[in-house]
Structures are given as C-alpha cells and as structure tokens.
Design an enzyme around this catalytic site. Structure first.
Site, PDB file in Angstrom:
ATOM      1  N   PRO A 151       0.811  -1.045  -0.194  1.00  0.00           N
ATOM      2  CA  PRO A 151      -0.305  -0.192   0.059  1.00  0.00           C
ATOM      3  C   PRO A 151       0.803   1.358   0.692  1.00  0.00           C
ATOM      4  CG  PRO A 151      -0.263  -1.157   2.075  1.00  0.00           C
ATOM      5  CD  PRO A 151       0.940  -2.148   1.677  1.00  0.00           C
TER       6      PRO A 151
ATOM      7  N   GLU B   4       2.745  -6.431   8.613  1.00  0.00           N
ATOM      8  CA  GLU B   4       3.133  -5.367   7.567  1.00  0.00           C
ATOM      9  C   GLU B   4       4.186  -5.413   7.112  1.00  0.00           C
ATOM     10  OE1 GLU B   4       1.439  -3.140   9.833  1.00  0.00           O
ATOM     11  OE2 GLU B   4       0.160  -4.069  10.530  1.00  0.00           O
TER      12      GLU B   4
ATOM     13  N   ARG C  31      -3.540  -9.258 -20.776  1.00  0.00           N
ATOM     14  CA  ARG C  31      -3.768  -8.715 -21.727  1.00  0.00           C
ATOM     15  C   ARG C  31      -3.658  -7.812 -22.782  1.00  0.00           C
ATOM     16  NH1 ARG C  31      -6.488  -3.869 -21.220  1.00  0.00           N
ATOM     17  NH2 ARG C  31      -8.691  -4.370 -22.268  1.00  0.00           N
TER      18      ARG C  31
ATOM     19  N   ASP D 166      -8.935   1.432 -23.998  1.00  0.00           N
ATOM     20  CA  ASP D 166      -8.876   2.119 -23.315  1.00  0.00           C
ATOM     21  C   ASP D 166      -9.718   2.677 -22.810  1.00  0.00           C
ATOM     22  OD1 ASP D 166      -9.261  -1.037 -23.310  1.00  0.00           O
ATOM     23  OD2 ASP D 166      -6.805  -1.317 -22.820  1.00  0.00           O
TER      24      ASP D 166
HETATM   25 CL1  6GU Z   1      -0.141  -3.745  -3.023  1.00  0.00          CL
HETATM   26  N1  6GU Z   1      -0.926  -4.408  -1.055  1.00  0.00           N
HETATM   27  C1  6GU Z   1      -1.636  -4.469   0.342  1.00  0.00           C
HETATM   28  N2  6GU Z   1      -1.676  -4.970   1.636  1.00  0.00           N
HETATM   29  N3  6GU Z   1      -2.561  -2.927   0.279  1.00  0.00           N
HETATM   30  C2  6GU Z   1      -2.747  -2.826  -0.660  1.00  0.00           C
HETATM   31  C3  6GU Z   1      -2.174  -2.676  -1.776  1.00  0.00           C
HETATM   32  C4  6GU Z   1      -1.157  -3.471  -1.752  1.00  0.00           C
HETATM   33  N4  6GU Z   1      -2.901  -1.657  -3.417  1.00  0.00           N
HETATM   34  C5  6GU Z   1      -3.613  -0.880  -1.643  1.00  0.00           C
HETATM   35  N5  6GU Z   1      -3.375  -1.276  -0.831  1.00  0.00           N
END
Ligand code: 6GU
Length: 273
Positions: free
Chosen positions: A92, A119, A161, A176
């Site tokens: 994230p 984590e 794709r 797209d």
């Molecule tokens: Cl790539 N991993 C995690 N654990 N949470 C996320 C993410 C990735 N992308 C958005 N939230």
C-alpha cells in the site's frame, strides 16, 4: 513473459489458471511459476515473520526466507533461459499502479512478484535486490488489503491482456480508458447490445442511426458526462487544447468553466447534475 510469484498462500493464485490469464498461459504467452515461501524455512514451525524492531503492532516478514527464495527463483529462471528480471513488490506504500505502468511491465520479459502478509517485508530484502534488478513497489489503490496476493492478480491481469496475441483484437486496447492517448484520458461511456428494447428500456436512437460522426460525437459527450461525475480530477488534468467547441459546451452544461487563465477547468460550485 515469465512470471514468478513467491507467497505463503500459493492457492490464492489459482485464478491465474482461468479466463484471459489462463488462456495466455495455454497459448504459451505466459509462463507462470508459483512458489510457497515456507519451502525456504528451516524451523519446525516454518516461521516467516517476527516482531518489529522499534516495537509497534503486527509482524514483519523475515529476511532469510525471502532472500533464499528469491536467490533460488532467480537462479532457476536464468537456468531456464529467462533474462531481464524485475521485482514487483505489492505494497500500500508503493507508487500507484496505472495503465502506463501496466504497459511498462508488459514490455519486460520476466516479472518476480513478492506479495507479503502482515506489516510487510524487512526493508533490507528490497534494498538488497534493488542493487541487482529493477524494483517496482506498487499499490493498487488507496485502501489496505490483508496481503499483496490480490494485487498480484490485478497487476497480472492488466499486464497479460496487453501481451501480443492475448486479446484477439489488436485494436482492443487502443480505446481503453486510461490507455495513453485514449479519448484524452476520459472514462468510457455506456455500451448497449441486442435486444433493442428490454423491460421497456430502449437504446439511444443515435446508435441505430448508422451515422458514424454523430455516434462518435455522442460517445465523446457521454464520456465527458461520466468522467465529470466520477473522476473530476481527470477533467482537471486534461489539456484544454484537446477540447473542441462541443466539448466546451458539454462541460459548461455539466457545470465546468475555464479558469481566468483559460488553462484549467474546475467544477463551478452550486450547479446540480
Ligand atoms: Cl499492493 N497491498 C496491500 N496489502 N494493500 C494494498 C495494496 C497492496 N494496494 C492497495 N492496498
């Protein structure tokens, strides 16, 4: 393209066997290898995580299993004739995954994914491999998942794709939403197919007119409408020079106006949809 995924939940990647990605594999366009991280643990409990230095909640994935796994996955890939690996680390805190990044990744011959639970992975692992190969830390959106496996599925589908010979029609991804240069980066509008009437609902007359110019105009207006409603940030990011007279009229009806400099467009307060 070769794909390796190292995970503590190999079965989470089973969807890579179906649909478009499955077909790409069957056609030999994708060579996918899923690995169980716990194969590189040597204690009775197959430990992959430990408490964080500095304290705090949660657990951190340990260096040794990841280091041993990645060394072997890379060695085996090279042995099998693969070259040019890049590490894709779902997190994230990564850079946003976009269509442009999907295109960039689709041009690489070999991607190694390291979806983490807990984590995340001890930072030294990423720093170590960054000295040897390109590393892409990517986030698929502004929300937190319990692990990176779902992100691997997302990235893989977006990349697969784009591979030559995977989508039947080579034109298919030129239009797209988010394709570089598509409709000046507008969202796509609504689509319809037969029957012409369903539960009393008809399709827009213009789509039956056979008038290609009018149909293209209508589609662009609908794209503007949808983009202004769902992604106003995309309208603001557009180069106003890419708007024609009718676009400006549409935007004006939707409550947008040029800033004094004429450079940016912004939603006018207090105008209803
Ligand atoms: Cl790539 N991993 C995690 N654990 N949470 C996320 C993410 C990735 N992308 C958005 N939230």
């Amino acid at each position: 393209m070769r794909l390796d995924v190292v995970t503590i939940f190999p079965e989470y990647l089973d969807p890579l066997n179906v649909s478009l990605v499955g077909k790409a594999r069957a056609r030999g366009r994708l060579d996918v290898h899923i690995h169980d991280l716990r194969e590189w643990t040597y204690d009775r409990h197959n430990t992959v995580d430990d408490t964080p230095y500095g304290g705090g909640p949660g657990m951190v994935m340990k260096t040794e299993p990841w280091g041993d796994a990645l060394d072997q996955v890379l060695a085996d890939g090279y042995e099998a004739g693969a070259h040019g690996p890049a590490l894709v680390v779902p997190t994230p805190s990564g850079r946003p995954f976009t269509q442009a990044l999907a295109v960039e990744l689709s041009e690489r011959p070999w991607l190694v994914f390291t979806p983490a639970r807990y984590e995340g992975i001890d930072r030294r692992v990423i720093d170590e491999y960054a000295t040897r190969l390109p590393v892409y830390e990517v986030s698929i959106g502004d929300y937190v998942l319990a692990g990176g496996e779902a992100a691997v599925l997302v990235v893989t589908e977006a990349v697969a794709r784009l591979l030559p010979g995977v989508l039947g029609n080579a034109e298919s991804h030129r239009d797209d939403s988010f394709a570089p240069g598509a409709m000046a980066n507008l969202l796509e509008g609504p689509v319809y197919t037969k029957p012409p009437e369903w539960r009393g609902r008809e399709i827009p007359d213009v789509l039956l007119s056979g008038h290609h110019g009018k149909i293209a105009r209508w589609r662009r207006d609908e794209a503007f409408r949808r983009t202004a409603a769902n992604r106003p940030d995309l309208i603001e990011r557009c180069d106003p020079a890419s708007f024609d007279k009718k676009d400006r009229e549409t935007l004006s009806i939707l409550g947008w106006a040029p800033e004094p400099g004429g450079r940016f467009w912004r939603r006018v307060e207090g105008v209803e949809e």
